[in-house]
Design a protein around this motif. Structure first.
Motif, PDB file in Angstrom:
ATOM      1  N   GLY A 349       0.612  -1.896   0.127  1.00 39.25           N
ATOM      2  CA  GLY A 349       0.019   0.233   0.268  1.00 39.25           C
ATOM      3  C   GLY A 349       0.937   1.228   0.159  1.00 39.25           C
ATOM      4  N   ARG A 356      -1.985   0.327 -10.210  1.00 35.30           N
ATOM      5  CA  ARG A 356      -2.409  -0.314  -9.957  1.00 35.30           C
ATOM      6  C   ARG A 356      -1.700  -1.682  -8.525  1.00 35.30           C
ATOM      7  NH1 ARG A 356      -6.103  -4.275 -13.299  1.00 35.30           N
ATOM      8  NH2 ARG A 356      -3.878  -4.401 -13.997  1.00 35.30           N
ATOM      9  N   GLU A 384      -7.961  -1.847   4.111  1.00 35.25           N
ATOM     10  CA  GLU A 384      -7.678  -0.404   4.344  1.00 35.25           C
ATOM     11  C   GLU A 384      -5.941   0.242   4.219  1.00 35.25           C
ATOM     12  OE1 GLU A 384      -7.069  -2.309   8.340  1.00 35.25           O
ATOM     13  OE2 GLU A 384      -9.280  -1.987   9.074  1.00 35.25           O
ATOM     14  N   GLY A 386      -5.431  -0.154   0.973  1.00 37.69           N
ATOM     15  CA  GLY A 386      -5.768   0.745  -0.597  1.00 37.69           C
ATOM     16  C   GLY A 386      -5.301   0.127  -1.436  1.00 37.69           C
ATOM     17  N   ASP A 388      -5.782  -1.719  -4.688  1.00 33.02           N
ATOM     18  CA  ASP A 388      -7.187  -1.761  -5.368  1.00 33.02           C
ATOM     19  C   ASP A 388      -7.260  -3.699  -5.797  1.00 33.02           C
ATOM     20  OD1 ASP A 388      -6.513   1.127  -6.513  1.00 33.02           O
ATOM     21  OD2 ASP A 388      -4.357   0.086  -6.815  1.00 33.02           O
ATOM     22  N   VAL A 407     -13.209  -3.524  -2.598  1.00 35.52           N
ATOM     23  CA  VAL A 407     -11.216  -3.908  -3.324  1.00 35.52           C
ATOM     24  C   VAL A 407     -12.145  -5.100  -4.577  1.00 35.52           C
ATOM     25  CG1 VAL A 407      -9.193  -4.934  -3.010  1.00 35.52           C
ATOM     26  CG2 VAL A 407     -10.504  -3.651  -1.577  1.00 35.52           C
TER      27      VAL A 407
END
Length: 456
Positions: A349, A356, A384, A386, A388, A407
């Motif tokens: 993340g 992505r 949490e 991030g 993708d 997600v």
């Protein structure tokens, strides 16, 4: 290995020399259980296995220069006959450790043992001749094997101590008693052996419990279960941590591109570190290594210089590389448990990327009745962080998809299906994490490699 005559080796391991063995011949090489590594002046350990019997390779080892084979059945080459091959290796390791002048450093914890052992080994190598556990040779075979690599000039012996149950770490400590013991953390892992996290903590506490009054225990003060181990050790205690007040801590932490920078603070001053390893969890590993190095006499500047140049030594552990098409891959596929999975997902993340972030996640094994909740929590952590897209591989990983709310998440039956899906989805500039318990995502990681890849 410390040079010994075959007669002396036989006496130490309670073995019997064959007629072909020269009792006066001096062992100057190592002890190997892989005949391909057996060499001049060394010993070959013939271990009977379910599929392969080491005795069948004794002649090859002899041809390559091995002076004798430690064997449990008759062979046609020089031999030392014993009842138990691994037991003989353990006896030899105990003798070598007792005869050596090396300072012994033991490292244990639920997560990060191998990476921290690698860091400590590299720091110690800057201070003097060092032997350290290779890869994760941390069990009843790999541990004495590592000890037997000690030579007369070895100053530091760095050992990774693993356990799947109560008493295992104590048994390893008895082979080569540590002078410094570092406990990194206590987490959910190997519940098939431990049963619960408190039993895990008791097993890890065997290292500080074993240490004597002249020894040093390096404990993670940010982990309450580890911090409490200060009450059960006779050794002097030095703490490390980020959140708690500790002797060795990190200030001004800058995540950078995922390879963190921070100010190392020690009882003797501060120094700046820029790690070559990916992920915030390596800050903790570096602090543990700093605590060890400080007690071996290194200055803050020496510690910082060593840690800043230290690299990844063991395969499939936070191996970050860029493919020719611009895709960045994090191969952390060697093994997995809830804490290491969470750290890996957070690292993905934070990884700078123009595309992505895709997490390919395999089963976390040996979680018993906590498997469903831990895998669901992993899906939540992916959201949490991030991420993708998530691809969950194999039976038991369905809860990852359930937990990854918001997600793009897909469950596939096996690695072949995951590879096919990745090939259809990947675009230049994407970043991919591959992680799972032993071998469950190795094919996926290997499929992403190319000869032209650039390691970071």
């Amino acid at each position: 290995m410390i040079p010994m005559s075959l007669a002396s080796v036989a006496a130490v391991i309670d073995g019997e020399l064959s007629e072909r063995a020269d009792p006066e011949a001096v062992v100057t090489g190592g002890v190997e259980f892989d005949s391909r590594k057996a060499g001049p002046g060394g010993l070959f350990l013939a271990i009977p296995g379910e599929k392969v019997d080491g005795h069948d390779f004794a002649a090859k080892a002899h041809e390559q220069g091995a002076l004798a084979t430690i064997a449990t059945r008759p062979i046609d080459t020089p031999a030392i006959y014993v009842d138990d091959a691994v037991g003989a290796l353990t006896k030899l390791a105990k003798h070598i450790a007792a005869a050596s002048k090396a300072r012994v450093i033991g490292v244990t914890g639920s997560n990060g043992k191998t990476s921290t052992k690698d860091l400590i080994g590299q720091v110690c190598a800057d201070l003097g001749p060092t032997v350290a556990t290779e890869a994760n040779f941390n069990n009843e075979l790999g541990h004495p094997y590592t000890v037997c690599r000690v030579e007369p000039d070895t100053e530091y012996l760095v050992l990774e101590l693993a356990a799947r149950g109560i008493g295992h770490i104590t048994e390893l400590c008895e082979i080569a008693p540590p002078h410094i013991g570092a406990v990194l953390n206590v987490g959910i892992s190997h519940l098939d052996g431990f049963g619960d996290i408190e039993t895990t903590a008791r097993a890890k506490s065997e290292l500080p419990r074993f240490l004597g009054e002249r020894d040093i225990a390096i404990l993670n003060r940010d982990d309450p279960r580890v911090a409490r181990m200060a009450d059960v050790t006779r050794a002097a205690v030095a703490t490390f941590g980020i959140d708690a007040d500790a002797a060795f801590t990190a200030a001004d932490i800058d995540p950078g591109d995922g390879r963190h920078r921070f100010t190392l603070r020690t009882p003797g001053g501060s120094a700046e570190i820029r790690l070559n390893l990916w992920g915030r969890h390596h800050v903790y590993n570096a602090l543990a290594a700093a605590g060890v190095a400080w007690h071996l006499g290194a200055s803050p500047e020496q510690i910082a210089a060593s840690l800043s140049k230290a690299g990844r030594l063991s395969e499939r552990r936070m191996d970050v590389f860029t493919r020719p098409d611009g895709t960045t891959v994090i191969d952390d596929s060697y093994n997995a448990n809830p804490a290491s999975m969470g750290a890996a997902v957070r690292t993905l993340g934070q990884l700078p990327t123009e595309g992505r972030r895709i997490a390919v996640l395999g089963l976390m094994a040996d979680l018993e009745e906590q498997s469903e909740s831990c895998h669901r929590r992993l899906g939540e952590q992916a959201a949490e962080a991030g991420i993708d897209e998530v691809i969950a591989i194999g039976e038991g990983t369905e809860p990852i998809v359930d937990g990854a709310d918001g997600v793009t998440a897909t469950h596939v039956p096996d690695q072949a299906a995951a590879i096919a899906l990745l090939r259809s989805r990947l675009r230049p500039g994407d970043a991919v994490l591959v992680k799972g318990s032993r071998y469950r995502t190795w094919d996926v990681a290997d499929s992403l490699r190319a000869k032209e890849e650039t390691h970071q």
